[in-house]
Every structure is written in structure tokens, then in C-alpha cells.
Design a protein around this motif. Sequence first.
Motif, PDB file in Angstrom:
ATOM      1  N   SER A 797      49.571  59.021  -2.077  1.00 23.28           N
ATOM      2  CA  SER A 797      48.972  58.219  -0.998  1.00 23.28           C
ATOM      3  C   SER A 797      48.883  56.747  -1.375  1.00 23.28           C
ATOM      4  N   TYR A 798      48.466  56.463  -2.613  1.00 29.39           N
ATOM      5  CA  TYR A 798      48.332  55.073  -3.038  1.00 29.39           C
ATOM      6  C   TYR A 798      49.700  54.408  -3.146  1.00 29.39           C
ATOM      7  N   ARG A 799      50.679  55.154  -3.617  1.00 29.60           N
ATOM      8  CA  ARG A 799      52.021  54.577  -3.692  1.00 29.60           C
ATOM      9  C   ARG A 799      52.562  54.282  -2.294  1.00 29.60           C
ATOM     10  N   ASP A 800      52.304  55.171  -1.345  1.00 30.20           N
ATOM     11  CA  ASP A 800      52.722  54.922   0.034  1.00 30.20           C
ATOM     12  C   ASP A 800      51.951  53.751   0.628  1.00 30.20           C
ATOM     13  N   PHE A 801      50.650  53.729   0.406  1.00 31.37           N
ATOM     14  CA  PHE A 801      49.805  52.707   1.015  1.00 31.37           C
ATOM     15  C   PHE A 801      50.154  51.311   0.512  1.00 31.37           C
ATOM     16  N   PHE A 802      50.454  51.206  -0.783  1.00 33.78           N
ATOM     17  CA  PHE A 802      50.788  49.899  -1.345  1.00 33.78           C
ATOM     18  C   PHE A 802      52.295  49.634  -1.351  1.00 33.78           C
ATOM     19  N   SER A 803      53.039  50.493  -0.638  1.00 31.93           N
ATOM     20  CA  SER A 803      54.489  50.307  -0.441  1.00 31.93           C
ATOM     21  C   SER A 803      55.231  50.149  -1.758  1.00 31.93           C
ATOM     22  N   ASN A 804      54.863  50.964  -2.736  1.00 30.45           N
ATOM     23  CA  ASN A 804      55.503  50.921  -4.050  1.00 30.45           C
ATOM     24  C   ASN A 804      55.656  52.353  -4.553  1.00 30.45           C
ATOM     25  N   PRO A 805      56.817  52.982  -4.330  1.00 25.06           N
ATOM     26  CA  PRO A 805      56.995  54.390  -4.723  1.00 25.06           C
ATOM     27  C   PRO A 805      56.956  54.621  -6.223  1.00 25.06           C
ATOM     28  N   ASP A 806      57.065  53.566  -7.018  1.00 24.57           N
ATOM     29  CA  ASP A 806      57.042  53.693  -8.476  1.00 24.57           C
ATOM     30  C   ASP A 806      55.762  53.119  -9.080  1.00 24.57           C
ATOM     31  N   LEU A 807      54.741  52.891  -8.267  1.00 21.14           N
ATOM     32  CA  LEU A 807      53.503  52.266  -8.750  1.00 21.14           C
ATOM     33  C   LEU A 807      52.958  53.034  -9.961  1.00 21.14           C
ATOM     34  N   PRO A 808      52.813  52.375 -11.118  1.00 19.13           N
ATOM     35  CA  PRO A 808      52.302  53.051 -12.310  1.00 19.13           C
ATOM     36  C   PRO A 808      50.853  53.520 -12.130  1.00 19.13           C
ATOM     37  N   PHE A 809      50.549  54.676 -12.694  1.00 20.27           N
ATOM     38  CA  PHE A 809      49.196  55.232 -12.685  1.00 20.27           C
ATOM     39  C   PHE A 809      48.805  55.563 -14.111  1.00 20.27           C
ATOM     40  N   VAL A 810      47.630  55.136 -14.509  1.00 23.53           N
ATOM     41  CA  VAL A 810      47.075  55.505 -15.807  1.00 23.53           C
ATOM     42  C   VAL A 810      45.805  56.304 -15.536  1.00 23.53           C
ATOM     43  N   ILE A 811      45.804  57.572 -15.958  1.00 18.07           N
ATOM     44  CA  ILE A 811      44.682  58.472 -15.722  1.00 18.07           C
ATOM     45  C   ILE A 811      43.845  58.556 -16.983  1.00 18.07           C
ATOM     46  N   VAL A 812      42.562  58.211 -16.876  1.00 23.97           N
ATOM     47  CA  VAL A 812      41.647  58.355 -18.005  1.00 23.97           C
ATOM     48  C   VAL A 812      41.124  59.789 -17.988  1.00 23.97           C
ATOM     49  N   GLN A 813      41.464  60.545 -19.010  1.00 18.40           N
ATOM     50  CA  GLN A 813      41.043  61.944 -19.094  1.00 18.40           C
ATOM     51  C   GLN A 813      39.536  62.019 -19.343  1.00 18.40           C
ATOM     52  N   LEU A 814      38.885  63.033 -18.780  1.00 14.29           N
ATOM     53  CA  LEU A 814      37.438  63.145 -18.966  1.00 14.29           C
ATOM     54  C   LEU A 814      37.102  63.299 -20.451  1.00 14.29           C
ATOM     55  N   PRO A 815      36.015  62.661 -20.909  1.00 16.96           N
ATOM     56  CA  PRO A 815      35.617  62.770 -22.323  1.00 16.96           C
ATOM     57  C   PRO A 815      34.880  64.085 -22.583  1.00 16.96           C
ATOM     58  N   ARG A 816      34.502  64.256 -23.800  1.00 18.41           N
ATOM     59  CA  ARG A 816      33.707  65.423 -24.171  1.00 18.41           C
ATOM     60  C   ARG A 816      32.327  65.320 -23.529  1.00 18.41           C
ATOM     61  N   PHE A 817      31.867  66.443 -22.946  1.00 14.23           N
ATOM     62  CA  PHE A 817      30.522  66.528 -22.378  1.00 14.23           C
ATOM     63  C   PHE A 817      30.185  68.000 -22.273  1.00 14.23           C
ATOM     64  N   SER A 829      36.884  71.580 -18.963  1.00 13.45           N
ATOM     65  CA  SER A 829      38.095  71.798 -19.762  1.00 13.45           C
ATOM     66  C   SER A 829      39.316  71.943 -18.861  1.00 13.45           C
ATOM     67  N   LEU A 830      39.164  72.691 -17.766  1.00 14.64           N
ATOM     68  CA  LEU A 830      40.274  72.891 -16.842  1.00 14.64           C
ATOM     69  C   LEU A 830      40.705  71.567 -16.218  1.00 14.64           C
ATOM     70  N   LEU A 831      39.751  70.743 -15.815  1.00 16.35           N
ATOM     71  CA  LEU A 831      40.108  69.484 -15.181  1.00 16.35           C
ATOM     72  C   LEU A 831      40.802  68.545 -16.158  1.00 16.35           C
ATOM     73  N   ARG A 832      40.352  68.538 -17.426  1.00 16.84           N
ATOM     74  CA  ARG A 832      41.038  67.722 -18.436  1.00 16.84           C
ATOM     75  C   ARG A 832      42.494  68.174 -18.586  1.00 16.84           C
ATOM     76  N   LYS A 833      42.700  69.490 -18.594  1.00 15.39           N
ATOM     77  CA  LYS A 833      44.054  70.029 -18.728  1.00 15.39           C
ATOM     78  C   LYS A 833      44.910  69.610 -17.533  1.00 15.39           C
ATOM     79  N   ILE A 834      44.344  69.667 -16.331  1.00 17.72           N
ATOM     80  CA  ILE A 834      45.083  69.288 -15.121  1.00 17.72           C
ATOM     81  C   ILE A 834      45.463  67.812 -15.163  1.00 17.72           C
ATOM     82  N   GLN A 835      44.540  66.963 -15.602  1.00 22.94           N
ATOM     83  CA  GLN A 835      44.841  65.529 -15.690  1.00 22.94           C
ATOM     84  C   GLN A 835      46.044  65.280 -16.587  1.00 22.94           C
ATOM     85  N   GLN A 836      46.088  65.968 -17.711  1.00 23.79           N
ATOM     86  CA  GLN A 836      47.209  65.787 -18.639  1.00 23.79           C
ATOM     87  C   GLN A 836      48.510  66.327 -18.034  1.00 23.79           C
TER      88      GLN A 836
END
Length: 881
Positions: A797-817, A829-836
Motif C-alpha cells: 500500500s505504501y509503495r503504491d501510495f507513494f508511487s514507488n514500487p521499489d520503495l525500501p522498507f526497514v522493519i525493526v523487529q520486536l525486542p525481547r519482552f 515470538s511468532l510476530l518476530r519470526k513473521i517480521q524476519q
Amino acid sequence: MRWEVRGGSGGFYGFVRAPATEEGELLVDLVDWGWPEEKPAAESSFLAPTGEGFGTRDPSGTLQRTHPKLFKLVIPEDVFDQPEDLIFELLTPRPYDSAVHVLAEEMDDLRMLARRQGVTISRRDGVMILHIPALDPWGVLRIRTAAHVRRLEATPRQDSLGLRGEKRWAVLGDSITQSGRYHRYLENFLRTRFPESDLLIFNHGIGGDSTDKGLIRLDWDVFPSRPTVVSVKYGMNDVGRALYFTRDPAKSTLKAREERLEAYRENLRSLTDSIRERGARVILVTPSPADDTMQSDPMVHYEVNEGLARAAAFVRSLAAAMDLPVVRIFEPMQALNLALQEEDATATLVGRDRVHPGVEGHFLMAYLWLRKMFGEVPVSTLVIDAEKERAVVEVGGKVETLEASSNTVSIVWQAESLPFPVPDRAAALAVRLGFNELFNREILAVRGLSPGKYQLSIDRKPVHVASAVEWSAGVNLASLDTATPQLKQAQEVVEILERKQDIQQALSDIAFCELRLWGDRPRPVNMEEMKVLLHEAGQRERQDGSLRAAILRRYREYEYLKRNEEELRQTAIHFALEARKRALPNTREFVLKEVSPKNKFGTPELESNRAEVWLCAGQSNMAFRVSRAEDQDAILARLEGATVYAGDSSGWTLVTNESAPRLSAVGISFAASLSRKLDRPVAISVAAAGGTSIDAWLPLGGFPSTDEAKRLAKLVDDPEVWAAAAMDAEDFRPAGEHRLAQWGLGRAVPTSLFEKHIRPLQGVPFDGVLWYQGESNTRSVAQAGEYEAWLRALIKSYRDFFSNPDLPFVIVQLPRFERANPEANEAWSLLRKIQQEVAESMENVGWVDIYDLGDPDDIHPVGKQEVGERAAAVAAKLNET
């Protein structure tokens, strides 16, 4: 002049308007809902899309006829004096897409822009052939010459109902009218589009009202407003909905239905005659439909639309017999509602209670009024030739000064009217109806610009960036994602009118109490007797529990409102006059300036060097300020030797040690580190809100195709959800106890943060997105398991919205908690795995491992400098690729 339509034109009423008019206009309705006046309602068919194209379905749902998907329009080339005279408008609105409006400078431009709507153009044997797909069942194709469009739009806007020339309009009806939304939208539109009009609108709708009661209150309620025209919309209560609460009605019930309809006919005739005898014109309105097809419990009534359809047919026949104008609501609203339910069986335009429309339904009714009145009403069209430094077309306004060169155009423009602010919750429907193309067309086209990107500023506020080709084709200022100053002025008008309309709601409450309790007894009301009646009614209704709280409120407030009735009337008129003053358009300065390649978003501070621009978005750990971080000194130290800006599309400010503490700790650390690595300025725009789940950060059209996403999408239109959000904003509650939690939501309504924080950034050419979010999607393992679909949808959605199909994304994985609940830990744990996994499976997406930087006892780790540093390293690596 002959233009020819081949294919797809057979049979459906009003399907094609051809041949072209002598002035050079052809209007093709790809589909035209509604029924001809002479066709009995019982034999009518509803329009519905089918797999093969578009067809009609009878009320039982049986497919009757199919029309092909492809239409071929053949136009002789010599129709046009020269290619730039061609005006091509394809109004086949698709969800979340805008229609094409082309002032074609070259045939190649026409082809390019037409292809966006799925139209292909070929030339053979002296003709142009347009292959037109039926993309949507509500589309209109319009082709006309530039000379004709100038004549057409310069012509005074005709009003088939004659409302513009009236002084006072009384809107008479039942609870659907009392709620006031459809005529609120009409008043907002008429006031902003025709600011010098003297028309005043008075709400005389009452809940539970019917034609017989309307007759009773003409003298003491309606005509004290001194109307010159009265619109009459009844039927929903007249047909007796309680008679339709069974699938197999007895003969006595069928007889009672006929008696109710006959009484409706007689009362409507009498009501119409009585209004005309008092010297006012009458506009008849067909009832709106009930929804007896929505798949939702409970099913309140069965086949009530059979009775309403017969009521609507009588309204049309009475209008024809008495030579009165009629606005048709029932047929098109029913047709569109059924078409929507072909896509989603639980959808409704009529209302969740199957009777009272919400925002979308009332907006549709207002749209149908406007279609009846005007067909279309553009705001303005301004076409500038920058090379010749002159205005080619000026419609709906006047150019006072104009200076132009190949890369800068400055215009002082005095418009005649304002655009209409479409309600947020009706935005998707407005797109489907092509509302902006028909009623909010505020076109600015500038030809002769050198190739490149150009930023439009209005009254020194940046509002839009587009290419020279796009500016040449024309941009609709009223439909930009960034509100223009003129649209904001129109919103101020609407806010004033809302105050006026709220007062009129109070006046309707007075009439409601008197109609319910005093009835047709002689006036004026005896207040001492009325007090007794109010008390007895309240006691009686409390005992049997049949009275709603809203009615009790009206009873309690009646005495106070009655004492101030005349003051309320005068105050309502005062607000109407204030709105009229505010609606007079201001002179606006338009500046179109080329965006420097060195300065991608036009700020002087960055002119010397190209900046890297990143969006930093997420929830509380992204919003976490530098001043709260335990490593604040380390973050500020990273600013030394770096050039960092913070801001948005309206402006960018250099970040200093003094301003940094108020900003995002992760964002500033990231920007400072990235600036050092790339040896150039880095600008960040932060969009973050604590406790928010990912659904709040996506546009509605970007939701994934999951059952949970469909459930959340429905909440976007629920007024109770928005009311709970407003209360949560005023009264903070702990996690899980906030009011939105009852729907399984975070601290924001789905889509709301995208609309509030992301949509205004359209046009900012971001080089990447730093995304730090997910904590609020770990309330259960099932919710965390859906995160993969949501995260992929957000990136797309963000790539479409900003008209950039190659827009880089950096995902910060959830920390230990760590939590006491084992399932919660499993969800993290599952969400951290999905992010990666998402990062590793998508192009130009990276992830940042910060597990070791977490605090097992604190969901908000206070160390942020290293998080930003690691994120910058991932961003720099993506930058290299």
C-alpha cells in the motif's frame, strides 16, 4: 455529425446517448440505473454486475440479461479541428482510483492517460476507435470538443428543480429527513457552489411521521418558516412496516397493506394540494428503500420494498399528473445497494437497522438530488499556456494576474465558488459514483512546461507535486489528498452550517413532542396542560419500557426549548447568513514551480545538497522521545557531524541539540547515523502513535483478504466505534481497558492513522520507510499469525501510495519482552519470526534484530541509540542496491 457505438448498446434503458450533438458532444452511459416512468414497478429489474459483463436481475435475484464488457466507439478523425481540441473524460470510477480528465495536447498523451482506465485507442481508415471496458456499473464516458466544453461550462448552470431561485425551502418528511444528513449535504453544496444565493433551508422532518400527520402540522410547524417551496418525502412509515414482519402474511395482513397504501395515496394528494393552496411549490421525493436483502440478523421485515416500490411508483405518477418535479431515490438506491451486496452480502447503503441510512446512504441521496437538479456542476476550469503566457480557458473564475516561464507559473485567481468537502466516511462511495468528476471538478491545467516535476503552492502552502505531462492533462484540485486552502474555507462554511442545522434539530424536537402529545388540538399549545401530558407520557413509557432514551431526552428538554423557540429560529438564520458571508471565495495565489533535482521537496535549507528522505512510522517505541531515552547524550552526540531535518510536506526544519529532545529517539538516532554513513543530509517525517495496531495504518483499499480484515473494515463506518475513540482520546485508560478494546482494536480506528498521518504526506518523495510496530498485534497467537498478511499489505500500500514500487522498507523487529501469560510470549515470538520472514522474502525490505536490546520487564526499552544505529546500517545497505 455521426458517431457510432458498436456493441453493448442493446436494450438497457438509457444505455447510450447517441449520435453526437451538433455542438460536438457524445455522452455514453456505460450503464444507467433506474427504470422508465411508464414501466410498472412490479415488472422492473435491478441492475447487477455479472461474470460476463453487466446484466439485470429481477427482485428475486434471477439474471435477466447480460451486456458485454467491451464497448467500441468509432469516431471520424475529421470531427476535430486539431488534436488539442479533444476533451476526453472517462468516468468509470473504480475504488481508490480517480477518473481520467484529459485536455489532450497530443494523441500520445491521450493514449497514455486513457490506458490508465483500460481504454485502448487505435486509428484505422480515417477513424479513431476507442475500446472501452465496462470497468464499473456506474461509469460514464464523455467525449467532446474543447470549443464545446467552453460553451457548455460558461453557460449559466441550470437547475431543473428551480431551488436556486427560491428564498425558503422547507424539507418535510419522517425520521430519515429529521436526521438531516441528505439535506445538510445539499445545503453545504448549494452554499459553497452558489455563494450568492439567498436560499434558506429549514428542516421539518419528524421521527415516526407519515403523510396524515404531515397534513396536521402544516400550519403550526411548516409554514411559520414561510417556505416558497416544500419538498415532501414520505413512505417508510406510511406502508406500515409492521405488516411485513412475516414471510407468509394472512389475508387480513395483505388487506391491511393495501389499505395503508391507499391511505398514503389519498394523504399525499391532499398534502400536495394543501401546500400549493398556501402558495408554495412542491417537489415530490420517492421514499428510500428498506434493506430486506442484507445478510445480517435479525431479519426485521420481509418484502417491505414491494410496498415501498408501489409507493414510489405512485409518487412518480402523481408528479406526472400534477406536473410536479420528482426526485427518484428508491430505484437507484435499491439498485446500487444490490450491486454492492453482489460484492459483499453484508454491505448496506440503507443502514444497519435496514431503514435509517448512515453517512453513505444520505450522501447517495444528496447525490441523486444533485443529479436531478444539475446533471453536473463543475467548480472551475483554468487552462494556462505557459509558453504564450496566457489563459486558454477560464471557467468559474477570472485570472487577475499571470506570469509564466518554462519552469515557473504564478497566477492570481479569483474563483466564483468553492469545492465541496466530501464527508470522510462517504469518500469511497464518492469515488464509485464519480462525484468529484461531476460535482467537484476544479481543474488546473498548465501546458508548455519543460519536462520535470512541478510543485503547486496555493497561498504559499505546498499542496501537490506532479509531472509536466500530468499538469498539461489537468489536475483536479478538489480531489487532492492534501486539502487546498479553498477546500479548507469550504469546510469552515460547513462547520458554520452544522451549528445552524443542530439548532434546527432542536426545533424539530419541539415539533416532535407537540405532534406526539398535542396532536391536532387548537394552537397555541397550553403549556400547563402540555407539562401534564409530558409527565404522563414519560411515566407511561417508562413503565412499559417502550420509549427510547432519545425520546425521553426530548420530553425533558421540551419546556426549555419551547421558551426559546423564536430565539432558536433567529439564531439558525443568523448562522445561515454567516455561512453565506464565509462562502464568498477569496482571491488565491497559485504558484507552480519546478522541483529542483537537488531538492526533492522544495525547501531552501536543502538546496545545496540532495537529502535522503525517510518516513519513520509505528507505535509507541517509535514515538518515544529523545528526552526520555537513557542514552540521550549518545543520541545528541551522533548529531555532531550529521545534517538532519525533521518535518513533513509543509516544511522542514534543521534538527539541533535544542530541538532534538522533543523528537523521536529512534528516528533521530537513525537519521544522524544514516547522514554520517551517506555523507549527505537526511530528513525524516515521523508518524507514530502508541498502542495502535497495524490496521490503523493502512488505507481501507489496502486491507488484506482475510476474515478479520473484513470484520475490521466494517468498523470503519460504525459511528459507535468513532464515538468510543473520541472518548478514549479524552479519558486515557490502561491497556485492554480502553473503549475500543471491546472490538478487539488498539487505540485507533482502522484506517484512521493512515488518513490522519500518512495521506497528507502524498507527494513527498520518500527514499524509504522505517517501520517499528507490532506490539499491539500480539494480544493473541491468532492475531499475531495474521500479521504476515497485514505487513505485506502495508508495504504494498505504501509503495503504491507513494508511487514507488521499489520503495525500501526497514522493519525493526520486536525486542525481547516477557509476560506472565505463556500465550502472549508465544505471540511475541511468532510476530518476530513473521517480521524476519517477510523481510527476507520481499525485494528491498530489510529487518533489524534488536532482541538483545529489549527489557524483559518493560515494553518500552529506554535505550534507543543503538536501535537507530542498526536501522541506519540496514538502510545504507539497501541504499547501495
